[in-house]
Write an enzyme that holds these catalytic residues in place. Structure first.
Site, PDB file in Angstrom:
ATOM      1  N   ASN A   9       0.869  -1.178   0.000  1.00 49.97           N
ATOM      2  CA  ASN A   9       0.000   0.000   0.000  1.00 49.97           C
ATOM      3  C   ASN A   9       0.906   1.228   0.000  1.00 49.97           C
ATOM      4  OD1 ASN A   9      -1.794   2.045   0.442  1.00 49.97           O
ATOM      5  ND2 ASN A   9      -2.418   1.384   2.496  1.00 49.97           N
ATOM      6  N   TRP A  10       0.974   1.868  -1.149  1.00 51.86           N
ATOM      7  CA  TRP A  10       1.888   3.019  -1.268  1.00 51.86           C
ATOM      8  C   TRP A  10       1.305   4.302  -0.704  1.00 51.86           C
ATOM      9  CZ3 TRP A  10       3.852   2.025  -6.999  1.00 51.86           C
ATOM     10  CH2 TRP A  10       4.742   0.940  -6.968  1.00 51.86           C
ATOM     11  N   LYS A  11       0.034   4.255  -0.297  1.00 53.49           N
ATOM     12  CA  LYS A  11      -0.613   5.443   0.289  1.00 53.49           C
ATOM     13  C   LYS A  11      -0.402   6.646  -0.644  1.00 53.49           C
ATOM     14  CE  LYS A  11      -0.283   3.229   4.749  1.00 53.49           C
ATOM     15  NZ  LYS A  11      -0.160   3.333   6.200  1.00 53.49           N
ATOM     16  N   HIS A  96      -9.658   0.938   5.125  1.00 55.87           N
ATOM     17  CA  HIS A  96      -8.331   1.149   5.717  1.00 55.87           C
ATOM     18  C   HIS A  96      -8.470   2.104   6.911  1.00 55.87           C
ATOM     19  CE1 HIS A  96      -4.210   2.467   6.311  1.00 55.87           C
ATOM     20  NE2 HIS A  96      -3.862   1.337   5.741  1.00 55.87           N
ATOM     21  N   GLU A  98      -6.847   4.546   7.894  1.00 54.49           N
ATOM     22  CA  GLU A  98      -6.699   5.978   7.590  1.00 54.49           C
ATOM     23  C   GLU A  98      -7.987   6.535   6.986  1.00 54.49           C
ATOM     24  OE1 GLU A  98      -3.010   5.505   5.498  1.00 54.49           O
ATOM     25  OE2 GLU A  98      -2.099   4.925   7.401  1.00 54.49           O
ATOM     26  N   GLU A 168      -5.188  -4.956  10.634  1.00 50.73           N
ATOM     27  CA  GLU A 168      -4.192  -3.903  10.839  1.00 50.73           C
ATOM     28  C   GLU A 168      -4.516  -3.150  12.126  1.00 50.73           C
ATOM     29  OE1 GLU A 168      -2.173  -2.603   6.906  1.00 50.73           O
ATOM     30  OE2 GLU A 168      -4.008  -1.453   7.120  1.00 50.73           O
ATOM     31  N   GLY A 174       2.535   2.435  10.943  1.00 47.62           N
ATOM     32  CA  GLY A 174       3.490   3.527  10.829  1.00 47.62           C
ATOM     33  C   GLY A 174       4.170   3.898  12.135  1.00 47.62           C
ATOM     34  N   SER A 214       3.520  -1.847  10.426  1.00 48.08           N
ATOM     35  CA  SER A 214       4.971  -1.843  10.660  1.00 48.08           C
ATOM     36  C   SER A 214       5.660  -3.155  10.281  1.00 48.08           C
ATOM     37  CB  SER A 214       5.278  -1.461  12.110  1.00 48.08           C
ATOM     38  OG  SER A 214       4.852  -0.126  12.368  1.00 48.08           O
ATOM     39  N   GLY A 235       2.894  -0.840   4.332  1.00 50.00           N
ATOM     40  CA  GLY A 235       2.953   0.557   3.925  1.00 50.00           C
ATOM     41  C   GLY A 235       4.385   0.996   3.699  1.00 50.00           C
ATOM     42  N   GLY A 236       4.969   1.633   4.703  1.00 49.94           N
ATOM     43  CA  GLY A 236       6.294   2.247   4.580  1.00 49.94           C
ATOM     44  C   GLY A 236       7.356   1.370   3.932  1.00 49.94           C
TER      45      GLY A 236
HETATM   46  P1  13P Z   1       2.998   0.604   7.712  1.00 47.74           P
HETATM   47  O1  13P Z   1       3.523  -0.653   7.107  1.00 47.74           O
HETATM   48  O2  13P Z   1       3.697   1.837   7.211  1.00 47.74           O
HETATM   49  O3  13P Z   1       2.886   0.526   9.187  1.00 47.74           O
HETATM   50  O4  13P Z   1       1.493   0.779   7.155  1.00 47.74           O
HETATM   51  C1  13P Z   1       0.638  -0.297   7.258  1.00 47.74           C
HETATM   52  C2  13P Z   1      -0.563   0.003   6.456  1.00 47.74           C
HETATM   53  O5  13P Z   1      -1.358   0.852   6.783  1.00 47.74           O
HETATM   54  C3  13P Z   1      -0.753  -0.784   5.222  1.00 47.74           C
HETATM   55  O6  13P Z   1      -2.035  -0.598   4.714  1.00 47.74           O
END
Ligand code: 13P
Length: 250
Positions: A9-11, A96, A98, A168, A174, A214, A235-236
Site C-alpha cells: 500500500n503506497w498510500k 483502511h 486511515e 491492521e 506507521g 509496521s 505501507g512504509g
Molecule cells: P505501515 O507498514 O507503514 O505501518 O502501514 C501499514 C498500512 O497501513 C498498510 O495498509
C-alpha cells in the site's frame, strides 16, 4: 502449504515516474513463485504505470486504495469501482484505518463500498483493526469481528468467499510497533471464525487474512510463521523496491 498474499500500500506516495522506476527494479529481480501473489496499491494517478509494467504477469496484480460507493455521477474528486476496473485495477482496499479515522469512513460506508466493488468486478481487501484504547479495554476481537461483519453485511456466501481481509491494528500502523505473533494469531483466528460464520462454510474459512502494521524485512518471517497469517499488507517498507523485494520473497 499456504497460498500467500503480499500487498504493497503506497498510500500518498510514488508519482507515475517513480512507480515506473520502482516496477522496473522489482520486475528485474522478482521471479514468479507459485505459492504467492503480489499486489500493488499505488495512488490512482500511478495505477496505469503499475498496470502497464505487470501486464503479462498473472502472479502480480494492481488495485486502488479507495472507491466511492456509487457507480457514476456528479461526485467531484471521487473514483468509482468501474473507473478503477477500466484502468486495470483488480483489487480495492476498503475500510483502511486511515479512511476510517482521518476521513470519517463509517462501517455502513464500508458495506456500500464492498457492494460497489463486487458490482464492478473488483476484489475487496477489507481492512479491520482496533485502536490502542480499544485494545487496552479488551475490545479487540469484538471490534474487528464487528467491522468485518458490517463490511460484508448482506453479501452472499460466494462474495464472502471471494474477498481478502487484512488485520491492521491502528496502533501498529506507521509506528514501528507490530502485534506479537500470539496477538496476531488470536486476531486472525477470530476473523477466520467470523468469515466461516458469515459465509456458512469452509470456502469462506479459506479467505486469506493478511497482517499489516509496521511490517518490514526483519519481522515478516515471524508473522508469516503464524498459522492463520496468510500474507502481509505493507505501507512504509513497500516504498523501497529492495526492501519490498526482500519482503515479497520471504
Ligand atoms: P505501515 O507498514 O507503514 O505501518 O502501514 C501499514 C498500512 O497501513 C498498510 O495498509
Amino acid at each position: 502449504m499456504k497460498s500467500l498474499v503480499f500487498a504493497a500500500n503506497w498510500k500518498m506516495n510514488q508519482a507515475p515516474a517513480d512507480a515506473a522506476l520502482f516496477m522496473r527494479t522489482f520486475l528485474g529481480q522478482y521471479t514468479r513463485q507459485n505459492d504467492r501473489r503480489v499486489l500493488f496499491f499505488p495512488p490512482a494517478v500511478s495505477l496505469h504505470a503499475v498496470v502497464e509494467a505487470i501486464h503479462d504477469r498473472a502472479d502480480l496484480q494492481a488495485g486502488v486504495q479507495n472507491i466511492h460507493w456509487e457507480d457514476s455521477g456528479a461526485f467531484t474528486g471521487e473514483l468509482s469501482a468501474g473507473l478503477a476496473r477500466g484502468a486495470g485495477a483488480r483489487y480495492v482496499l476498503i475500510g483502511h484505518s486511515e479512511r476510517r479515522h482521518l476521513f470519517g469512513e463509517t462501517e455502513a460506508d464500508t458495506a456500500k463500498k464492498v457492494a460497489a466493488a463486487v458490482r464492478a468486478g473488483l476484489t475487496p481487501l477489507i481492512c479491520v483493526g482496533e485502536t490502542l484504547p480499544q485494545r487496552e479495554a479488551g475490545e479487540t476481537l469484538a471490534i474487528i469481528r464487528r467491522q468485518l461483519h458490517a463490511a460484508l453485511e448482506g453479501q452472499d456466501a460466494g462474495v464472502v468467499a471471494s474477498v481478502l481481509v487484512a488485520y491492521e491494528p491502528v496502533w501498529a500502523i506507521g509506528t514501528g510497533r507490530t502485534a506479537t505473533p500470539p496477538d496476531a494469531a488470536e486476531a486472525h483466528a477470530a476473523l477466520k471464525a467470523e468469515l466461516r460464520e458469515l459465509g456458512g462454510g469452509e470456502r469462506s474459512g479459506a479467505v486469506p487474512v493478511l497482517y499489516g502494521g509496521s511490517v518490514n524485512r526483519s519481522n515478516v518471517a515471524g508473522l508469516l510463521a503464524v498459522d492463520d497469517v496468510d500474507g502481509v499488507l505493507v505501507g512504509g517498507a513497500s516504498l523501497d523496491a529492495e526492501q519490498w523485494l526482500a519482503i515479497a520473497r520471504s
